[in-house]
Motif scaffolding. Structure first.
Motif, short mmCIF file in Angstrom:
data_model
loop_
_atom_site.label_atom_id
_atom_site.label_comp_id
_atom_site.label_asym_id
_atom_site.label_seq_id
_atom_site.Cartn_x
_atom_site.Cartn_y
_atom_site.Cartn_z
N SER A 129 5.62 21.64 -26.26
CA SER A 129 4.84 20.08 -27.16
C SER A 129 3.82 19.99 -27.92
O SER A 129 4.58 19.27 -29.16
N ALA A 130 3.87 21.25 -27.79
CA ALA A 130 2.56 21.08 -29.54
C ALA A 130 3.56 21.99 -30.38
O ALA A 130 2.61 20.88 -31.29
N SER A 132 6.89 21.09 -31.02
CA SER A 132 7.81 19.73 -31.14
C SER A 132 7.45 18.39 -31.20
O SER A 132 7.45 17.75 -32.07
N GLU A 133 5.69 18.05 -31.67
CA GLU A 133 5.45 16.61 -30.68
C GLU A 133 5.33 15.87 -32.70
O GLU A 133 5.92 14.75 -32.12
N ASN A 134 6.01 16.34 -33.30
CA ASN A 134 5.70 15.75 -34.62
C ASN A 134 7.14 16.27 -35.16
O ASN A 134 7.48 15.27 -36.63
N LYS A 145 12.86 18.54 -28.57
CA LYS A 145 12.17 18.12 -28.47
C LYS A 145 13.08 16.88 -27.42
O LYS A 145 12.80 16.60 -26.42
N GLU A 149 12.65 16.05 -23.23
CA GLU A 149 13.17 14.07 -23.27
C GLU A 149 13.51 13.96 -21.87
O GLU A 149 13.65 13.70 -21.01
N THR A 172 8.52 7.06 -29.08
CA THR A 172 8.17 7.99 -29.61
C THR A 172 9.27 7.72 -31.52
O THR A 172 9.14 8.30 -32.36
#
Length: 292
Positions: A129-130, A132-134, A145, A149, A172
């Protein structure tokens, strides 16, 4: 339906599928949840082979370990079975009673597998998550990512919660579109995904509002519309003509959703006359009778 029982069966079935995917004995029985859980199992398999190069917060590791140990103690996982009285042992050597130790052992193994899966998954997913968040389409971690989901959806049993998740994913996708301006193909594709997530979420929430005769789910839709419309409008600034045309199609969808939400709210207020049908946005309400 007992939601606790449903969740427990779902968790035990996930443990079985995870065991099978890792080479365990394959069972012939299938569950209605298998299709949804398949996405989560796929994520688990990818986590075994695609370990992200991200350091996990030591405080998170410590807290997770304490939580798992407490759960194991509460569930009796790893604790030796209490000795049975002789009279009880004599009554459980034949018939159905002889199956109880095996069933109990299987359930303990299932709970253990679930805890192990949660531990591995939580540590890995926190790092993913850290990282692939962006991520946006074309980035190495974008597939992970999206898989994460799908796993979130697979773990959600309530239509309302699932609908809200879809709307979160639409937000998102909008952020990704903003990062892809100038790439007409990528920009349009992400907005297509955004609109698809929007329709899915709105359909689930609108259906829940009608089934419950309660407009509370519509409040979530309207809240989403307010922020989403503002952000889509922002895409029009300094956009190319094709990008503006594509963004306006998303704005038209939001306008249609607002009209449907208002019509459903009015129908609920007047006693929900028989719906006129259903479409991609969920139930299409009939007009309220005059005087109501």
């Amino acid at each position: 339906m007992d939601s606790d029982l449903f969740s427990r069966r779902r968790a035990e079935r996930f443990a079985q599928l995870l065991d099978e995917a890792n080479g365990g004995r394959r069972r012939h029985a299938r569950s209605r949840a298998d299709d949804q859980l398949a996405a989560l199992v796929a994520v688990g398999q990818r986590l075994r082979t695609e370990v992200p190069a991200v350091e996990v917060d030591p405080d998170f590791r410590t807290g997770l370990r304490a939580m798992l140990l407490a759960t194991a103690e509460r569930e009796g996982i790893g604790a030796p079975a209490a000795a049975e009285p002789a009279a009880q042992r004599s009554t459980t050597t034949t018939g159905r009673g002889s199956l109880l130790p095996a069933v109990t052992a299987r359930r303990a193994r299932a709970r253990g597998a679930i805890l192990i899966g949660i531990a591995a998954g939580a540590i890995a997913v926190s790092g993913i998550s850290a990282a692939s968040e962006n991520a946006v389409p074309g980035d190495a971690l974008y597939g992970m990512k999206r898989s994460t989901e799908r796993a979130q959806l697979a773990l959600t049993s309530s239509d309302i919660s699932r609908g809200q998740l879809f709307l979160d994913f639409a937000r998102t996708r909008l952020g990704e579109a903003a990062a892809l301006r100038g790439d007409q193909t990528g920009f349009s594709a992400v907005l297509d995904d955004m609109d698809a997530d929007t329709r899915q979420g709105v359909r689930l929430l609108n259906s829940a509002a009608v089934q419950r005769s309660d407009p509370a789910a519509l409040d979530a839709v309207n809240s989403f519309l307010t922020g989403q419309r503002r952000s889509v409008n922002a895409l029009l600034d300094d956009a190319t003509r094709p990008e503006r045309d594509r963004a306006r199609r998303s704005l038209a969808l939001l306008d249609a959703i607002r009209e449907r939400s208002d019509a459903l709210r009015a129908a609920i207020a007047c006693g929900l006359p028989a719906p006129a049908g259903s479409d991609a946005l969920g139930p299409a309400p009939a007009a309220c009778p005059p005087g109501r």
